[in-house]
Scaffold this active site. Structure first.
Site, PDB file in Angstrom:
ATOM      1  CG  ASN A 152      34.122  43.430  59.093  1.00 18.93           C
ATOM      2  OD1 ASN A 152      32.902  43.523  59.001  1.00 18.93           O
ATOM      3  ND2 ASN A 152      34.960  44.339  58.604  1.00 18.93           N
ATOM      4  CD1 TRP A 153      30.925  37.365  58.826  1.00 20.28           C
ATOM      5  CD2 TRP A 153      28.696  37.311  59.157  1.00 20.28           C
ATOM      6  NE1 TRP A 153      30.605  36.159  59.395  1.00 20.28           N
ATOM      7  CE2 TRP A 153      29.256  36.092  59.609  1.00 20.28           C
ATOM      8  CE3 TRP A 153      27.322  37.502  59.267  1.00 20.28           C
ATOM      9  CZ2 TRP A 153      28.472  35.072  60.164  1.00 20.28           C
ATOM     10  CZ3 TRP A 153      26.544  36.494  59.811  1.00 20.28           C
ATOM     11  CH2 TRP A 153      27.120  35.286  60.247  1.00 20.28           C
ATOM     12  CE  LYS A 154      35.584  43.679  55.132  1.00 17.38           C
ATOM     13  NZ  LYS A 154      36.670  44.016  54.279  1.00 17.38           N
ATOM     14  CG  HIS A 160      36.658  48.335  58.592  1.00 10.84           C
ATOM     15  ND1 HIS A 160      36.668  48.502  57.242  1.00 10.84           N
ATOM     16  CD2 HIS A 160      37.177  47.115  58.842  1.00 10.84           C
ATOM     17  CE1 HIS A 160      37.178  47.401  56.675  1.00 10.84           C
ATOM     18  NE2 HIS A 160      37.491  46.543  57.635  1.00 10.84           N
ATOM     19  CD  GLU A 213      35.717  47.423  53.708  1.00  6.01           C
ATOM     20  OE1 GLU A 213      34.705  47.015  54.303  1.00  6.01           O
ATOM     21  OE2 GLU A 213      36.625  46.665  53.318  1.00  6.01           O
ATOM     22  CD  GLU A 218      41.058  45.527  59.438  1.00  6.77           C
ATOM     23  OE1 GLU A 218      40.909  44.311  59.445  1.00  6.77           O
ATOM     24  OE2 GLU A 218      40.221  46.316  59.002  1.00  6.77           O
ATOM     25  N   GLY A 269      40.764  42.717  51.318  1.00  6.11           N
ATOM     26  CA  GLY A 269      39.952  42.220  50.202  1.00  6.11           C
ATOM     27  C   GLY A 269      40.715  42.106  48.902  1.00  6.11           C
ATOM     28  CB  SER A 276      44.123  39.123  52.250  1.00  5.78           C
ATOM     29  OG  SER A 276      43.491  40.049  51.377  1.00  5.78           O
ATOM     30  N   GLY A 278      37.824  39.326  57.148  1.00 11.36           N
ATOM     31  CA  GLY A 278      36.658  39.687  56.347  1.00 11.36           C
ATOM     32  C   GLY A 278      36.151  38.480  55.583  1.00 11.36           C
ATOM     33  N   GLY A 279      36.515  38.396  54.309  1.00 17.01           N
ATOM     34  CA  GLY A 279      35.991  37.372  53.396  1.00 17.01           C
ATOM     35  C   GLY A 279      36.010  35.953  53.963  1.00 17.01           C
TER      36      GLY A 279
HETATM   37  P1  PGA Z   1      39.506  40.783  54.228  1.00 21.40           P
HETATM   38  O1  PGA Z   1      38.920  41.979  55.127  1.00 21.40           O
HETATM   39  O2  PGA Z   1      39.878  39.662  55.189  1.00 21.40           O
HETATM   40  O3  PGA Z   1      38.371  40.391  53.324  1.00 21.40           O
HETATM   41  O4  PGA Z   1      40.693  41.302  53.512  1.00 21.40           O
HETATM   42  C1  PGA Z   1      39.523  42.318  56.346  1.00 21.40           C
HETATM   43  C2  PGA Z   1      38.810  43.478  56.994  1.00 21.40           C
HETATM   44  O5  PGA Z   1      38.484  44.444  56.306  1.00 21.40           O
HETATM   45  O6  PGA Z   1      38.519  43.450  58.203  1.00 21.40           O
END
Ligand code: PGA
Length: 246
Positions: free
Chosen positions: A4-6, A90, A92, A163, A169, A209, A230-231
């Site tokens: 997930n590149w956000k 998600h 966020e 999640e 993050g 993470s 994500g990251g």
């Molecule tokens: P993260 O994000 O790996 O940067 O913690 C995970 C996500 O929100 O899907």
């Protein structure tokens, strides 16, 4: 194994990512590989990934087919652009950029399925719930208000992601044991509502993470079927290492 590149990368950066990433996972067929770029990068990602074992998904959809919904994208539009998957609910979207409710998560999941997309429905508790020992309560509520409203046929087509919001993050990963316990609970809720066969077949991803150096411990857990990254999915090398732990 999903990335997930956000809100990262331009169309040009997307093309560059795939130039590096494709050879790293070429022919790797032990899992589905899906990348969720920002919507504006989807055409570039679909074109760059064509012919490769990598699918593209959207990070969010709206449930209407079309209409006066400024800033939104329908499931049909994603499909037409070549996406095959979508994230739904998600954290966020639930807690940061919007206040998505479980009822909206259900409507989005149904819209995704109607358009032929595979939704990954995300669930997870916030830090205060985690500290208060309310993880199970939150997951049961999110499950009941969200995917439990699907039909058995629809449920067979979705994937889920656990999640924990406190691990996203933050560099703080849930231990494999904590993640596995939450996955088990989601599977138990699935079994109660949809039966044991459907529950066993449900793919549950862990997100929060995930990095190349913690992926193996997570994937050792029987309950963890994959990850939503994500990251660490922004870098071709690190995401390919994670993918290959499947
Ligand atoms: P993260 O994000 O790996 O940067 O913690 C995970 C996500 O929100 O899907």
């Amino acid at each position: 194994m999903a990335g997930n590149w956000k809100m990262y990368k331009t169309p040009r950066e997307t093309a560059t990512f795939f130039d590096h990433f494709k050879p790293l996972v070429d022919g790797y067929d032990r899992c589905d590989i899906v990348i969720f770029p920002p919507a504006i990068d989807i055409p570039a990602a679909v074109s760059a990934a064509s012919g490769a074992n990598i699918a593209i998904g959207g990070q969010n959809i709206y449930w209407g087919k079309e209409g006066a919904f400024t800033g939104e994208i329908s499931a049909e539009m994603l499909t037409a652009a070549g996406a095959r998957w979508t994230l739904v609910g998600h954290s966020e979207r639930r807690h940061v950029v919007a206040s998505e409710t479980d009822a909206e998560v259900l409507k989005k999941t149904q819209a995704a399925l109607a358009a032929g997309l595979t939704p990954i429905v995300c669930m997870g508790e916030r830090l205060e719930d985690h500290k208060a020992g309310k993880t199970n309560e939150v997951l049961i509520r999110q499950f009941a208000g969200g995917v439990a409203g699907l039909t058995e046929e629809q449920f067979a087509l979705v994937a889920a992601a656990y999640e924990p919001v406190w691990a996203i993050g933050t560099g703080q990963t849930a231990t494999p044991e904590i993640a596995a316990a939450a996955h088990k609970l989601i599977r138990e809720e699935s079994e109660k509502r949809f039966g044991s066969d459907a529950a066993q077949k449900l793919r549950i991803l862990y997100g929060g993470s995930v990095k190349p150096d913690n992926i193996r411990g997570l994937m050792k857990e029987f309950e963890i079927d994959g990850v939503l990254v994500g990251g660490a999915s922004l870098d071709p090398e690190s995401f390919s290492k994670i993918v290959k732990a499947a």
